[in-house]
Write a protein that holds these residues in place. Structure first.
Motif, PDB file in Angstrom:
ATOM      1  N   LEU A  85       0.842  -1.210   0.000  1.00 53.91           N
ATOM      2  CA  LEU A  85       0.000   0.000   0.000  1.00 53.91           C
ATOM      3  C   LEU A  85       0.873   1.255   0.000  1.00 53.91           C
ATOM      4  CD1 LEU A  85      -2.742   1.371   0.092  1.00 53.91           C
ATOM      5  CD2 LEU A  85      -2.773   1.073   2.573  1.00 53.91           C
ATOM      6  N   GLY A  86       1.946   1.206   0.768  1.00 61.22           N
ATOM      7  CA  GLY A  86       2.871   2.338   0.803  1.00 61.22           C
ATOM      8  C   GLY A  86       3.487   2.572  -0.570  1.00 61.22           C
ATOM      9  N   ILE A  87       3.952   1.483  -1.205  1.00 66.59           N
ATOM     10  CA  ILE A  87       4.607   1.639  -2.516  1.00 66.59           C
ATOM     11  C   ILE A  87       3.585   2.089  -3.567  1.00 66.59           C
ATOM     12  CG2 ILE A  87       5.994   0.487  -4.297  1.00 66.59           C
ATOM     13  CD1 ILE A  87       7.246  -1.250  -2.153  1.00 66.59           C
ATOM     14  N   VAL A  88       2.350   1.566  -3.476  1.00 72.78           N
ATOM     15  CA  VAL A  88       1.295   1.988  -4.420  1.00 72.78           C
ATOM     16  C   VAL A  88       1.038   3.496  -4.287  1.00 72.78           C
ATOM     17  CG1 VAL A  88      -1.216   1.888  -4.818  1.00 72.78           C
ATOM     18  CG2 VAL A  88       0.086  -0.219  -4.670  1.00 72.78           C
ATOM     19  N   THR A  89       0.959   3.966  -3.046  1.00 70.11           N
ATOM     20  CA  THR A  89       0.651   5.388  -2.825  1.00 70.11           C
ATOM     21  C   THR A  89       1.772   6.269  -3.388  1.00 70.11           C
ATOM     22  OG1 THR A  89      -0.482   4.718  -0.799  1.00 70.11           O
ATOM     23  CG2 THR A  89      -0.061   7.073  -1.064  1.00 70.11           C
ATOM     24  N   ILE A  90       3.018   5.905  -3.091  1.00 66.21           N
ATOM     25  CA  ILE A  90       4.146   6.719  -3.581  1.00 66.21           C
ATOM     26  C   ILE A  90       4.217   6.639  -5.117  1.00 66.21           C
ATOM     27  CG2 ILE A  90       6.640   7.136  -3.421  1.00 66.21           C
ATOM     28  CD1 ILE A  90       6.476   5.558  -0.669  1.00 66.21           C
ATOM     29  N   SER A  91       3.958   5.453  -5.669  1.00 66.96           N
ATOM     30  CA  SER A  91       4.006   5.295  -7.139  1.00 66.96           C
ATOM     31  C   SER A  91       2.944   6.153  -7.810  1.00 66.96           C
ATOM     32  CB  SER A  91       3.760   3.833  -7.545  1.00 66.96           C
ATOM     33  OG  SER A  91       4.682   2.988  -6.933  1.00 66.96           O
ATOM     34  N   THR A  92       1.752   6.200  -7.211  1.00 72.23           N
ATOM     35  CA  THR A  92       0.666   6.990  -7.812  1.00 72.23           C
ATOM     36  C   THR A  92       1.020   8.475  -7.736  1.00 72.23           C
ATOM     37  OG1 THR A  92      -0.813   5.320  -6.917  1.00 72.23           O
ATOM     38  CG2 THR A  92      -1.857   7.260  -7.845  1.00 72.23           C
ATOM     39  N   PHE A  93       1.602   8.870  -6.603  1.00 74.39           N
ATOM     40  CA  PHE A  93       2.043  10.263  -6.477  1.00 74.39           C
ATOM     41  C   PHE A  93       3.061  10.576  -7.571  1.00 74.39           C
ATOM     42  CE2 PHE A  93       5.671  12.785  -4.784  1.00 74.39           C
ATOM     43  CZ  PHE A  93       5.077  14.047  -4.872  1.00 74.39           C
ATOM     44  N   LEU A  94       4.075   9.711  -7.724  1.00 74.75           N
ATOM     45  CA  LEU A  94       5.116   9.983  -8.723  1.00 74.75           C
ATOM     46  C   LEU A  94       4.516   9.986 -10.132  1.00 74.75           C
ATOM     47  CD1 LEU A  94       8.116   7.919  -7.272  1.00 74.75           C
ATOM     48  CD2 LEU A  94       7.863  10.408  -7.319  1.00 74.75           C
ATOM     49  N   HIS A  95       3.568   9.095 -10.377  1.00 72.84           N
ATOM     50  CA  HIS A  95       2.942   9.014 -11.707  1.00 72.84           C
ATOM     51  C   HIS A  95       2.368  10.372 -12.121  1.00 72.84           C
ATOM     52  CE1 HIS A  95       0.786   7.307 -15.105  1.00 72.84           C
ATOM     53  NE2 HIS A  95      -0.288   7.970 -14.698  1.00 72.84           N
ATOM     54  N   TYR A  96       1.537  10.933 -11.263  1.00 74.89           N
ATOM     55  CA  TYR A  96       0.896  12.201 -11.633  1.00 74.89           C
ATOM     56  C   TYR A  96       1.858  13.378 -11.514  1.00 74.89           C
ATOM     57  CZ  TYR A  96      -3.339   9.624 -12.215  1.00 74.89           C
ATOM     58  OH  TYR A  96      -4.256   8.714 -12.680  1.00 74.89           O
ATOM     59  N   PHE A  97       2.771  13.298 -10.597  1.00 76.04           N
ATOM     60  CA  PHE A  97       3.691  14.422 -10.419  1.00 76.04           C
ATOM     61  C   PHE A  97       4.623  14.563 -11.623  1.00 76.04           C
ATOM     62  CE2 PHE A  97       7.473  16.409  -8.220  1.00 76.04           C
ATOM     63  CZ  PHE A  97       6.887  17.662  -8.081  1.00 76.04           C
ATOM     64  N   VAL A  98       5.257  13.461 -12.011  1.00 75.21           N
ATOM     65  CA  VAL A  98       6.264  13.606 -13.084  1.00 75.21           C
ATOM     66  C   VAL A  98       5.639  13.734 -14.474  1.00 75.21           C
ATOM     67  CG1 VAL A  98       8.031  12.390 -11.734  1.00 75.21           C
ATOM     68  CG2 VAL A  98       6.756  11.133 -13.492  1.00 75.21           C
ATOM     69  N   THR A  99       4.383  13.303 -14.631  1.00 68.01           N
ATOM     70  CA  THR A  99       3.765  13.459 -15.960  1.00 68.01           C
ATOM     71  C   THR A  99       3.056  14.813 -16.095  1.00 68.01           C
ATOM     72  OG1 THR A  99       1.809  12.243 -15.207  1.00 68.01           O
ATOM     73  CG2 THR A  99       3.437  10.984 -16.463  1.00 68.01           C
ATOM     74  N   THR A 100       2.884  15.516 -14.997  1.00 69.71           N
ATOM     75  CA  THR A 100       2.207  16.811 -15.077  1.00 69.71           C
ATOM     76  C   THR A 100       3.187  17.970 -14.960  1.00 69.71           C
ATOM     77  OG1 THR A 100       0.431  15.721 -13.849  1.00 69.71           O
ATOM     78  CG2 THR A 100       0.181  18.089 -14.187  1.00 69.71           C
TER      79      THR A 100
END
Ligand code: HEM
Length: 384
Positions: A339-354
């Motif tokens: 769950l921790g890795i999923v949350t950080i991955s989702t954050f990075l997904h939207y952060f680096v693509t935006t």
């Protein structure tokens, strides 16, 4: 510090090596919290915990919600200076609270955050209960957090409506083999919020820092996320298969956790006199299983002080190595790892693509004894 001995201790709770967290933590997180119990009670609480935050729950219910709130959270950062430390802390607490009580979380969040902050500070303090001490504030924080939770539970019980969140699952017995008492429900909620807070928020902040300092890694990470976005419409959320395909992202997160160690070690207590490596440890003594040094072992991690996420791809077994203790080990291995890795991955997904970002510069980040930016960590953010 010995990796082998550390692992032995983590794997042998049944031989009299139970958790030994400080009194302040036990008082403030509650006597039913998972770190305060052992034996069959621990088994029941842990199974319940896994049914709330384990993989099947993430796949079906939590990831869509994390995705939705991550987008909202990252909205409107364009052309602003943000304190990424503060942003990742708010993001982590709000998203965790949404998973617990989705509908009510928005209205209680601001007040809840203040009380939760007190609880957090008091959990590691000298247990002296007089006005002005951290412990005193911590107990007050717990009392007020409990008030919020009790009111939530009362309202839910009176309402005919059903909700699709962790609180409803707990109230209705998500784990059919064990029904939590009310006290256990409150402590389970506090534990989920507490355990996933600093771990996830600090790792998210430090990933931003390391990626900024290592443009090659940032580029590879961006490529991974843009290739996922290419297969989707702008509104489409990321799913479990997308998450599983984020191999480089996982490597970045593991490398961040390795270098910016959020948990230096775990505490145990002997329930009887025990001999360890020829040393006699009397009954009732505490053992600090100090795992931090292992993260910098040059035999496991060549050039240990270098940020090198590729090491996790070159050696896929590194994450499953006997001495990989970043998430603990044995019967207390972190149930929130994925769950921790999923949350950080989702954050990075939207952060680096935006966004792209620049550090304002000169701000100190302490790495020991706690990873923190004492004056915040400010970055200038712009849309692509
Ligand atoms: C991503 C960062 C995380 C790291 C590095 C981390 C690390 C750890 C470690 C080292 C332990 C072992 C403690 C011990 O042996 O006494 C642990 C246990 C635990 N973690 Fe995590 N954790 C993370 C995220 C989370 C999240 C997101 C949650 C919940 C939502 C969570 C919930 C727990 C719980 C409940 C335990 C206690 C397990 C037990 O006693 O059986 N963790 N974690």
């Amino acid at each position: 510090m010995d990796p082998e001995l550390n692992r032995y201790i983590l794997l042998n709770e049944a031989k009299g090596l139970i958790p030994g967290y400080p009194q302040s933590m036990l008082d403030i997180l509650g006597k039913c919290n998972i770190a305060a119990v052992y034996g069959s009670t621990h088994k029941n609480i842990r199974n319940n915990m896994l049914s709330l935050i384990g993989t099947s729950m993430i796949k079906d219910r939590l990831l869509p919600r994390i995705d939705r709130y991550m987008r909202l959270h990252l909205n409107n950062w364009d052309n602003t200076t943000v304190d990424i430390q503060e942003k990742t802390m708010n993001m982590t607490l709000l998203i965790a609270l949404k998973q617990i009580a989705e509908v009510e979380s928005s209205s209680i969040y601001e007040d809840f955050k203040v009380e939760f902050g007190k609880l957090l500070v008091g959990s590691l303090s000298l247990p002296i209960n007089i006005p002005g001490t951290k412990y005193y504030h911590g107990l007050k924080g717990r009392k007020n957090v409990m008030k919020f939770l009790k009111e939530l539970v009362e309202r839910r019980r009176e309402s005919p409506v059903t909700y699709d969140d962790k609180l409803d699952l707990m109230l209705n017995g998500v784990d059919s083999s064990y029904m939590l008492s009310d006290e256990e429900i409150y402590d389970q909620i506090i534990t989920i919020l507490y355990s996933g807070y600093e771990t996830v928020s600090t790792t998210s902040m430090m990933a931003v820092k390391y990626l900024h300092d290592h443009p090659e890694a940032l580029q590879e990470l961006r490529d991974e996320h843009f290739s996922i976005r290419k297969t989707k419409t702008a509104e489409e959320s990321i799913g479990w298969d997308d998450y599983k395909s984020m191999k480089f992202t996982r490597a970045v997160i593991l490398e961040t956790l390795r270098l910016a160690t959020v948990i230096n070690g775990v505490l145990r207590k002997t329930t009887k006199t025990i001999e360890l490596n020829g040393f006699v440890i009397p009954k009732g003594w505490k053992i600090y299983v100090y795992t931090r040094e292992i993260n910098c072992d040059p035999f496991l991690y060549p050039e240990p002080f270098k940020f090198n996420p590729w090491r996790w791809l070159d050696n896929k077994s590194l994450e499953w190595h006997t001495y990989f203790l970043i998430f603990g080990g044995g019967g207390r291995l972190c149930p929130g790892k994925e769950l921790g890795i999923v949350t950080i991955s989702t954050f990075l997904h939207y952060f680096v693509t935006t966004y792209r970002w620049e550090e304002i510069g000169g701000e100190k980040i302490l790495e020991f004894p706690r990873v923190e930016a004492p004056n915040g960590f400010h970055i200038r953010v712009n849309k692509f």
